[in-house]
Write an enzyme that holds these catalytic residues in place. Structure first.
Site, PDB file in Angstrom:
ATOM      1  N   ASP A  32     -66.619  36.511 -36.458  1.00  0.00           N
ATOM      2  CA  ASP A  32     -65.416  35.820 -36.908  1.00  0.00           C
ATOM      3  C   ASP A  32     -64.957  34.892 -35.794  1.00  0.00           C
ATOM      4  O   ASP A  32     -65.383  35.024 -34.648  1.00  0.00           O
ATOM      5  CB  ASP A  32     -64.314  36.829 -37.292  1.00  0.00           C
ATOM      6  CG  ASP A  32     -63.355  36.249 -38.313  1.00  0.00           C
ATOM      7  OD1 ASP A  32     -63.461  36.604 -39.499  1.00  0.00           O
ATOM      8  OD2 ASP A  32     -62.504  35.401 -37.933  1.00  0.00           O
ATOM      9  N   THR A 123     -67.025  31.676 -52.697  1.00  0.00           N
ATOM     10  CA  THR A 123     -67.009  31.044 -54.023  1.00  0.00           C
ATOM     11  C   THR A 123     -67.057  29.534 -53.822  1.00  0.00           C
ATOM     12  O   THR A 123     -66.145  28.959 -53.213  1.00  0.00           O
ATOM     13  CB  THR A 123     -65.745  31.452 -54.791  1.00  0.00           C
ATOM     14  OG1 THR A 123     -65.726  32.874 -54.860  1.00  0.00           O
ATOM     15  CG2 THR A 123     -65.712  30.846 -56.178  1.00  0.00           C
ATOM     16  N   GLU A 148     -69.797  36.791 -54.993  1.00  0.00           N
ATOM     17  CA  GLU A 148     -69.212  38.138 -54.922  1.00  0.00           C
ATOM     18  C   GLU A 148     -68.185  38.317 -56.036  1.00  0.00           C
ATOM     19  O   GLU A 148     -67.403  37.418 -56.309  1.00  0.00           O
ATOM     20  CB  GLU A 148     -68.554  38.326 -53.535  1.00  0.00           C
ATOM     21  CG  GLU A 148     -67.968  39.688 -53.307  1.00  0.00           C
ATOM     22  CD  GLU A 148     -68.964  40.809 -53.638  1.00  0.00           C
ATOM     23  OE1 GLU A 148     -70.047  40.833 -53.057  1.00  0.00           O
ATOM     24  OE2 GLU A 148     -68.642  41.649 -54.504  1.00  0.00           O
ATOM     25  N   LEU A 150     -66.267  41.391 -56.183  1.00  0.00           N
ATOM     26  CA  LEU A 150     -65.409  42.552 -55.881  1.00  0.00           C
ATOM     27  C   LEU A 150     -63.944  42.238 -56.140  1.00  0.00           C
ATOM     28  O   LEU A 150     -63.521  41.076 -56.098  1.00  0.00           O
ATOM     29  CB  LEU A 150     -65.606  43.014 -54.434  1.00  0.00           C
ATOM     30  CG  LEU A 150     -65.260  42.068 -53.274  1.00  0.00           C
ATOM     31  CD1 LEU A 150     -63.779  41.959 -53.024  1.00  0.00           C
ATOM     32  CD2 LEU A 150     -65.964  42.526 -52.012  1.00  0.00           C
ATOM     33  N   CYS A 257     -57.851  34.290 -55.455  1.00  0.00           N
ATOM     34  CA  CYS A 257     -59.002  33.724 -56.183  1.00  0.00           C
ATOM     35  C   CYS A 257     -58.658  33.016 -57.492  1.00  0.00           C
ATOM     36  O   CYS A 257     -59.006  31.849 -57.665  1.00  0.00           O
ATOM     37  CB  CYS A 257     -60.027  34.823 -56.441  1.00  0.00           C
ATOM     38  SG  CYS A 257     -60.797  35.406 -54.918  1.00  0.00           S
ATOM     39  N   LYS A 260     -56.977  29.362 -57.383  1.00  0.00           N
ATOM     40  CA  LYS A 260     -57.814  28.275 -56.823  1.00  0.00           C
ATOM     41  C   LYS A 260     -59.103  28.104 -57.626  1.00  0.00           C
ATOM     42  O   LYS A 260     -59.589  26.991 -57.800  1.00  0.00           O
ATOM     43  CB  LYS A 260     -58.102  28.515 -55.339  1.00  0.00           C
ATOM     44  CG  LYS A 260     -59.181  29.526 -55.033  1.00  0.00           C
ATOM     45  CD  LYS A 260     -59.512  29.552 -53.545  1.00  0.00           C
ATOM     46  CE  LYS A 260     -60.466  30.690 -53.189  1.00  0.00           C
ATOM     47  NZ  LYS A 260     -61.800  30.621 -53.743  1.00  0.00           N
ATOM     48  N   LYS A 318     -51.291  42.487 -56.379  1.00  0.00           N
ATOM     49  CA  LYS A 318     -51.678  43.630 -57.204  1.00  0.00           C
ATOM     50  C   LYS A 318     -51.549  44.873 -56.344  1.00  0.00           C
ATOM     51  O   LYS A 318     -51.405  44.758 -55.110  1.00  0.00           O
ATOM     52  CB  LYS A 318     -53.107  43.473 -57.729  1.00  0.00           C
ATOM     53  CG  LYS A 318     -54.151  43.481 -56.628  1.00  0.00           C
ATOM     54  CD  LYS A 318     -55.518  43.124 -57.134  1.00  0.00           C
ATOM     55  CE  LYS A 318     -56.194  44.318 -57.748  1.00  0.00           C
ATOM     56  NZ  LYS A 318     -57.644  44.117 -57.910  1.00  0.00           N
ATOM     57  N   ARG A 325     -51.385  36.400 -50.825  1.00  0.00           N
ATOM     58  CA  ARG A 325     -51.768  35.016 -51.164  1.00  0.00           C
ATOM     59  C   ARG A 325     -51.554  34.756 -52.656  1.00  0.00           C
ATOM     60  O   ARG A 325     -52.056  35.491 -53.493  1.00  0.00           O
ATOM     61  CB  ARG A 325     -53.233  34.764 -50.780  1.00  0.00           C
ATOM     62  CG  ARG A 325     -53.455  34.767 -49.275  1.00  0.00           C
ATOM     63  CD  ARG A 325     -54.913  34.554 -48.909  1.00  0.00           C
ATOM     64  NE  ARG A 325     -55.721  35.722 -49.150  1.00  0.00           N
ATOM     65  CZ  ARG A 325     -57.034  35.798 -48.864  1.00  0.00           C
ATOM     66  NH1 ARG A 325     -57.650  34.758 -48.339  1.00  0.00           N
ATOM     67  NH2 ARG A 325     -57.720  36.899 -49.098  1.00  0.00           N
TER      68      ARG A 325
END
Ligand SMILES: NC(=O)c1ccc[n+]([C@@H]2O[C@H](COP(=O)([O-])OP(=O)(O)OC[C@H]3O[C@@H](n4cnc5c(N)ncnc54)[C@H](O)[C@@H]3O)[C@@H](O)[C@H]2O)c1
Length: 425
Positions: A32, A123, A148, A150, A257, A260, A318, A325
């Site tokens: 990272d 993505t 992905e 998940l 996700c 966007k 959630k 975000r």
């Protein structure tokens, strides 16, 4: 057989991917650009809230199969597989911003072993596999798409027990090598071309967002005709062509996700000459849902929010995550504050307020102390089991807006609460 894997980017996706591959027996180095994150992770401390992740990170660190390094360039030497898990945020025109992806590709290019496979797990729009190939400028490596799917809150379980694994590449041998990494995972593995793999990811998220907007639109109809959306969804879900999954009404969808990715898909379609008006409608229904929840709070407060104390239960997008975000809860709290409400919020994973002027309480009762209205915005289990007598005693007025339909409506009515859910009285 154990493979040598590098992971670039240790956020929700990269950290889960790296830890799970190490758990499956592979040798993994994660990189990272954030030195604090790298230090924390090297000590087995997890910067995000994700069930089961800390345990497998600690297990794999102890077994010597997982390491964390600063900088992508330091992770790739001797690695057969290099996963790109960097952010692809929304750009100013709605398209995905690929600058992180390109930067990561430039960083790793000189250090890649001959024959290495670089894999896009971020993505990314159709054509990004080509973009990464171009940014790498190496003819002796392969680029593969492996999106992905998940879900935050159950990321580890989703990675280890996915519904499917999608691999996109024209080179069958590179695709098969990536498929072999998932030998310990029982799931259908689908190998296709890169544009199809990239489109599968966007189409999945667009469809899931569509389901949620559909339920919320039906909920609005239910309110108008005096039906109960929970029963309506149960009733339609018995049809096997529809199914019961993901048919829950709520305050609107959000997170890092869906917003966007739906906008990016509209943009991808537009660039290709197709006006995806349908998906714009899905987003419009969602914006409308935020307004509908705010209006329910206004009505519960008697018509105005000016100076009214509101207890907000939940801030994350959630339950099961600390991710704020594009959270619908944050959007709704912001709109309540703009309309003059004095909001005190509680969320089990949030200690600092994301909305200026909003206080953070240490529990649900603290958030609702002296409040005229309590509004449930995130479906945390602990809100389902609130002590309603204690809630009644700490509030100034007994009024609840349940934007997740998780409270016991009958029990609230028996204690003299006014109750407003979504799509039911
Ligand atoms: N979060 C999800 O639920 C989810 C699910 C499926 C797919 N995705 C996609 O996966 C991608 C990553 O999402 P995320 O939520 O994990 O993002 P994130 O923001 O949580 O993590 C990204 C990480 O990459 C690091 N990074 C950025 N540039 C780097 C570089 N050059 N070298 C090394 N590290 C770098 C950042 O410091 C950060 O730690 C996105 O494209 C997203 O759309 C996310």
């Amino acid at each position: 057989m154990a493979s040598q894997i590098a992971i670039i980017g240790t956020g929700y996706v990269g950290l889960t991917t790296g830890a799970c591959f190490a758990h499956l027996g592979h040798d993994v180095v994660c990189a990272d650009i954030d030195p604090v994150k790298v230090q924390m992770l090297s000590e087995g401390r997890i910067p995000i809230h994700e069930e089961g992740l800390e345990a497998i990170v600690k297990e794999c660190l102890a077994a010597g199969r997982l390491r964390f390094v600063l900088g992508a360039a330091n992770a790739v030497a001797g690695r057969e597989f290099v996963y790109l898990c960097v952010p692809t945020p929304q750009g100013p025109d709605g398209s995905a911003d690929l600058t992180y992806l390109e930067a990561a590709a430039h960083e790793i290019a000189p250090g890649l072993d001959r024959g290495a496979v670089v894999i896009n797990k971020s993505t990314v729009p159709v054509g990004s596999t080509r973009l990464v190939e171009h940014a790498l400028g190496r003819r002796d490596v392969f680029v593969v798409s492996n999106p992905e799917f998940l879900r935050e809150g159950s990321a580890v379980a989703d990675f280890l027990h996915p519904d499917r694994v999608v691999i996109g590449c024209d080179d069958q041998s590179a695709a098969s090598r990536v498929a072999s990494l998932y030998l310990g995972v029982r799931a259908p593995i689908m190998i296709t071309d890169a544009p199809s793999a990239e489109t599968i990811k966007y189409a999945s998220n667009a469809f899931l967002a569509t389901k949620l907007s559909f339920v919320n639109a039906v909920a609005a109809v239910c309110e108008a005709v005096d039906a109960d959306v929970n029963d309506v969804m149960l009733g339609i879900g018995y049809d096997r062509r529809i199914g019961h999954e993901f048919l829950k009404p709520g305050p609107g969808w959000g997170g890092s996700c869906f917003p966007k990715d739906t906008r990016a898909m509209i943009r991808i379609a537009e660039d290709a000459g197709y006006d995806f008006a349908f998906l714009r409608g899905v987003i419009a229904v969602n914006d409308e849902q935020f307004s509908r929840v705010v209006q329910k709070v206004v009505d519960a407060a008697g018509g105005s929010l000016e100076g009214v104390r509101v207890g907000a239960l939940g801030l994350t997008f959630k339950a099961g995550t600390d991710d704020l975000r594009e959270s619908p809860a944050v959007e709704i709290v912001t709109r309540l504050v703009e309309r003059g409400a004095v909001v005190c919020a509680y969320d089990p994973t949030v200690t600092r307020s994301p909305v200026p002027g909003v206080e953070i309480a240490k529990d649900a009762y603290g958030a609702c102390d002296g409040a005229a209205v309590a509004v449930v915005l995130t479906e945390w289990d602990e809100f389902k089991w609130l002590d309603l007598d204690k809630l009644a005693n700490c509030m100034r007025r007994r009024s609840v807006v349940d934007a997740r339909n998780i409270l016991d409506r009958g029990a609230l009515h028996r204690r003299g609460f006014d109750y407003a859910g979504i799509g039911r009285r």
